[in-house]
Motif scaffolding. Structure first.
Motif, PDB file in Angstrom:
ATOM      1  N   LEU A  67       2.846 -33.084  30.783  1.00 52.40           N
ATOM      2  CA  LEU A  67       1.480 -32.733  30.434  1.00 52.40           C
ATOM      3  C   LEU A  67       1.468 -31.598  29.422  1.00 52.40           C
ATOM      4  N   ALA A  68       2.288 -30.593  29.706  1.00 48.60           N
ATOM      5  CA  ALA A  68       2.330 -29.429  28.822  1.00 48.60           C
ATOM      6  C   ALA A  68       2.784 -29.826  27.421  1.00 48.60           C
ATOM      7  N   LEU A  69       3.690 -30.777  27.352  1.00 44.21           N
ATOM      8  CA  LEU A  69       4.181 -31.208  26.047  1.00 44.21           C
ATOM      9  C   LEU A  69       3.055 -31.820  25.216  1.00 44.21           C
ATOM     10  N   PHE A  70       2.289 -32.701  25.841  1.00 46.96           N
ATOM     11  CA  PHE A  70       1.169 -33.310  25.123  1.00 46.96           C
ATOM     12  C   PHE A  70       0.167 -32.248  24.682  1.00 46.96           C
ATOM     13  N   GLN A  71      -0.084 -31.292  25.564  1.00 47.12           N
ATOM     14  CA  GLN A  71      -1.049 -30.241  25.213  1.00 47.12           C
ATOM     15  C   GLN A  71      -0.521 -29.395  24.066  1.00 47.12           C
ATOM     16  N   ARG A  72       0.785 -29.179  24.064  1.00 47.16           N
ATOM     17  CA  ARG A  72       1.346 -28.394  22.971  1.00 47.16           C
ATOM     18  C   ARG A  72       1.228 -29.157  21.657  1.00 47.16           C
ATOM     19  N   TRP A  73       1.531 -30.436  21.713  1.00 41.08           N
ATOM     20  CA  TRP A  73       1.404 -31.239  20.492  1.00 41.08           C
ATOM     21  C   TRP A  73      -0.023 -31.204  19.963  1.00 41.08           C
ATOM     22  N   PHE A  74      -0.955 -31.277  20.866  1.00 39.05           N
ATOM     23  CA  PHE A  74      -2.370 -31.228  20.477  1.00 39.05           C
ATOM     24  C   PHE A  74      -2.695 -29.879  19.859  1.00 39.05           C
ATOM     25  N   ALA A  75      -2.272 -28.823  20.530  1.00 42.47           N
ATOM     26  CA  ALA A  75      -2.638 -27.477  20.084  1.00 42.47           C
ATOM     27  C   ALA A  75      -1.985 -27.139  18.743  1.00 42.47           C
ATOM     28  N   GLU A  76      -0.767 -27.606  18.551  1.00 39.37           N
ATOM     29  CA  GLU A  76      -0.020 -27.188  17.371  1.00 39.37           C
ATOM     30  C   GLU A  76      -0.376 -27.975  16.110  1.00 39.37           C
ATOM     31  N   THR A  77      -1.161 -29.043  16.284  1.00 37.30           N
ATOM     32  CA  THR A  77      -1.541 -29.811  15.097  1.00 37.30           C
ATOM     33  C   THR A  77      -2.735 -29.157  14.408  1.00 37.30           C
ATOM     34  N   GLU A  78      -2.570 -28.936  13.101  1.00 36.20           N
ATOM     35  CA  GLU A  78      -3.639 -28.315  12.339  1.00 36.20           C
ATOM     36  C   GLU A  78      -4.764 -29.310  12.092  1.00 36.20           C
ATOM     37  N   GLY A  79      -5.971 -28.794  11.895  1.00 34.09           N
ATOM     38  CA  GLY A  79      -7.068 -29.665  11.506  1.00 34.09           C
ATOM     39  C   GLY A  79      -8.130 -29.793  12.568  1.00 34.09           C
ATOM     40  N   GLY A  80      -8.993 -30.783  12.387  1.00 35.77           N
ATOM     41  CA  GLY A  80     -10.089 -31.011  13.321  1.00 35.77           C
ATOM     42  C   GLY A  80      -9.646 -31.854  14.502  1.00 35.77           C
ATOM     43  N   LEU A  81     -10.627 -32.190  15.329  1.00 37.93           N
ATOM     44  CA  LEU A  81     -10.307 -32.940  16.540  1.00 37.93           C
ATOM     45  C   LEU A  81      -9.571 -34.253  16.231  1.00 37.93           C
ATOM     46  N   PRO A  82     -10.043 -35.059  15.286  1.00 35.20           N
ATOM     47  CA  PRO A  82      -9.310 -36.309  15.001  1.00 35.20           C
ATOM     48  C   PRO A  82      -7.871 -36.057  14.579  1.00 35.20           C
ATOM     49  N   ASP A  83      -7.655 -35.018  13.801  1.00 35.76           N
ATOM     50  CA  ASP A  83      -6.284 -34.711  13.402  1.00 35.76           C
ATOM     51  C   ASP A  83      -5.429 -34.364  14.615  1.00 35.76           C
ATOM     52  N   LYS A  84      -5.996 -33.556  15.480  1.00 34.34           N
ATOM     53  CA  LYS A  84      -5.227 -33.119  16.643  1.00 34.34           C
ATOM     54  C   LYS A  84      -4.900 -34.283  17.565  1.00 34.34           C
ATOM     55  N   VAL A  85      -5.868 -35.176  17.704  1.00 39.22           N
ATOM     56  CA  VAL A  85      -5.591 -36.365  18.531  1.00 39.22           C
ATOM     57  C   VAL A  85      -4.483 -37.196  17.895  1.00 39.22           C
TER      58      VAL A  85
END
Lengths: 227, 227
Positions: A67-85
Motif C-alpha cells: 500500500l505504501a509503495l502505491f501511495q509513494r508512487w502517487f505522491a512522487e509523481t509531479e502534476g495534477g490528479l490525472p498525472d498522479k494516477v
DNA sequence: CCATGTATACCGTCCAGTGAATATACTCAA
DNA sequence: TTGAGTATATTCACTGGACGGTATACATGG
C-alpha cells in the motif's frame, strides 16, 4: 539458542514470501520454506499452526508495504490528479519489467485458492484491496470529485486488470495502456466535478455491495490441499 | 468396447474442465479427473501424454465457446456501440452471480502456473485473450474508431480486472462498474472518431451527451508439480 | 492376430503434520 | 552463588496418505 521469537518468525515469513510469490501456494512445500529460512519444518510448525496460517501471514506481511509503495508512487509523481494516477501505472510497468515479477501476490493467491472462499489468506487479500480502493476514494473526494467512490473502483479495476493481463502476456506495455485509460477516466470525473449539473442521478446505488457467499472452509486443523 | 476415440477423449476433457475450473490445476489430481470421467487413470494416460497436456486441452476446449459467448452477448445487446460494450459486462455480472462461478479459467490457470512461463496452457490462454482483443479491435475499427487498438486493450483490461476483483470480493457489482467505465471509454473514443481533428474539450458530440475532458519450462516428460 | 482401448496393480516420490527428545535462557529458592 | 525447575525454541525421525506416471495384462473389433 532461543533467538527472540520475532526474528525466527520473520525469517520464516521472508522465506515464505519469496517462495510463495515466486512459485505459488500449492507449488511450495512447507519443507521448502523451512529450508529457505534455514531451519526445520518442525520449527516452522512451532511458530505457525498450519500452512494456511503461514500463507495468511505471508499476505498480511505484504499488506502495508504494498500500500505504501502505491501511495509513494502517487505522491512522487509531479502534476495534477490525472498525472498522479497515471504515475502509479507507469511505476508499476517499470517494476513489472523485473524478471522476477509475477503479478500481484494477493490476486494470484485468491485465484489459486478460489475454491476455499473463506480461507484467511483470501480475507486478507480482500481487505488489502479494499484498503487500496478506500485510499483512492478518499484521495479523489479530497480533490473535489463527487463520485470518488466510482472512480476509485474504476482505477482499481484497471490496476488489477493490468496485473492479470501483463502476467499472462508478459508485456508490461498493457500497464501503460491502463494508465492512459485511468487518466482519461480521472479527467472525465474531474470534468463532471467542475460542472456537477448535468450528472444523472444513477451513480452509486449500493455503496458497498457485500457479496453474499457462505464462506465455507474448514478451519486450521486438517489438510489444506484438497477441499 | 473401443468406443470411438473422440467420445472418451471428450468425456475426459469435460470432466477435467469441471474439476480444473472448480478447484484449480494443482488442486485436482489426475485420478480425480479419471474418476469423474468414469474410467481409470491408465486410460486417461492413453489419451493424454501428461497432466500438462490435459490442462492444455482443457483450456483449448474452452477457447472458442468462450469467445462465442462474448460475441453473442455483444451482438444481442440493443443500442449503439457503448451499449453493446456495456452489455458484455452486464451479462458477465449476471453469470458471475452463479454460485459455481470462479472467475476466468484462463487467468486463473496463468496465475497458478506463473512460474512456468512456457507452459502450453499459458500459451493457449494468451492466444485466447489475444483473439478476444483482436475481435474487439476489428469491431471498433469497423465502427470508425481510429484508435480501435487502444480501446480494445482498455476494454480487455477492464474485463480481466473485473474477473480478478469479483473473484476476490465475490461482489459482481464491480462488473457493473467496469461496464460503466467501458462505456465511458467507448464514448470517448467515438467522440474522438467523430471529430478527428482539433476539437479539444467541450464537444458533447457523444450520443449520451456525456462531456469530454482532457521462461523457461521443461516439456512433457517429467514431474509437473515442481519446477 | 493385430491395433485399439481399458483395467488392475504398482513404483518412487513428495507432502502436511506429529511425537519425542534436546538445548538454551530465565526464575527463584536455598 | 548456585542449582533445580520451567518455559521457550529447535531438531530428528516418522506417519499416513496422495500424487504423477508406468508395467503388464486383458478385452474387443477389424
Amino acid at each position: 539458542m532461543a533467538r527472540p521469537v520475532t526474528d525466527t518468525r520473520e525469517r520464516i515469513i521472508a522465506a515464505a514470501s519469496k517462495l510463495f510469490y515466486s512459485d505459488g501456494i500449492r507449488g511450495v512445500s512447507v519443507d521448502a520454506v523451512a529450508a529457505r529460512a534455514g531451519l526445520t519444518k518442525r520449527t516452522l510448525y512451532y511458530h505457525f499452526r498450519s500452512k494456511d496460517d503461514l500463507v495468511a501471514a505471508y499476505l498480511a506481511a505484504r499488506d502495508q508495504p504494498n500500500l505504501a509503495l502505491f501511495q509513494r508512487w502517487f505522491a512522487e509523481t509531479e502534476g495534477g490528479l490525472p498525472d498522479k494516477v497515471e504515475g502509479i501505472f507507469r511505476n508499476l510497468a517499470r517494476s513489472a519489467r523485473h524478471p522476477k515479477w509475477k503479478g500481484c501476490g494477493f490476486l494470484r493467491t485468491s485465484a489459486e485458492l478460489a475454491n476455499m472462499p473463506g480461507h484467511p489468506a483470501i480475507k486478507i487479500g480482500a481487505a488489502h484491496k479494499k484498503k487500496f480502493e478506500n485510499w483512492l476514494r478518499v484521495t479523489f473526494e479530497a480533490a473535489g470529485i463527487g463520485e470518488g467512490s466510482r472512480l476509485a473502483r474504476q482505477i482499481l479495476l484497471l490496476l488489477d486488470g493490468s496485473f492479470a493481463v501483463v502476467l499472462l502476456h508478459r508485456d508490461p506495455s498493457y500497464m501503460e495502456t491502463a494508465g492512459e485509460a485511468a487518466r482519461s477516466l480521472t479527467e472525465l470525473a474531474l470534468a463532471d466535478a467542475v460542472s456537477p449539473l448535468e450528472t444523472p442521478p444513477s451513480a452509486t446505488a449500493a455503496p458497498d455491495g457485500r457479496g453474499r457467499g457462505p464462506a465455507r472452509w474448514r478451519s486450521p486443523r486438517g489438510r489444506s490441499r484438497r477441499g
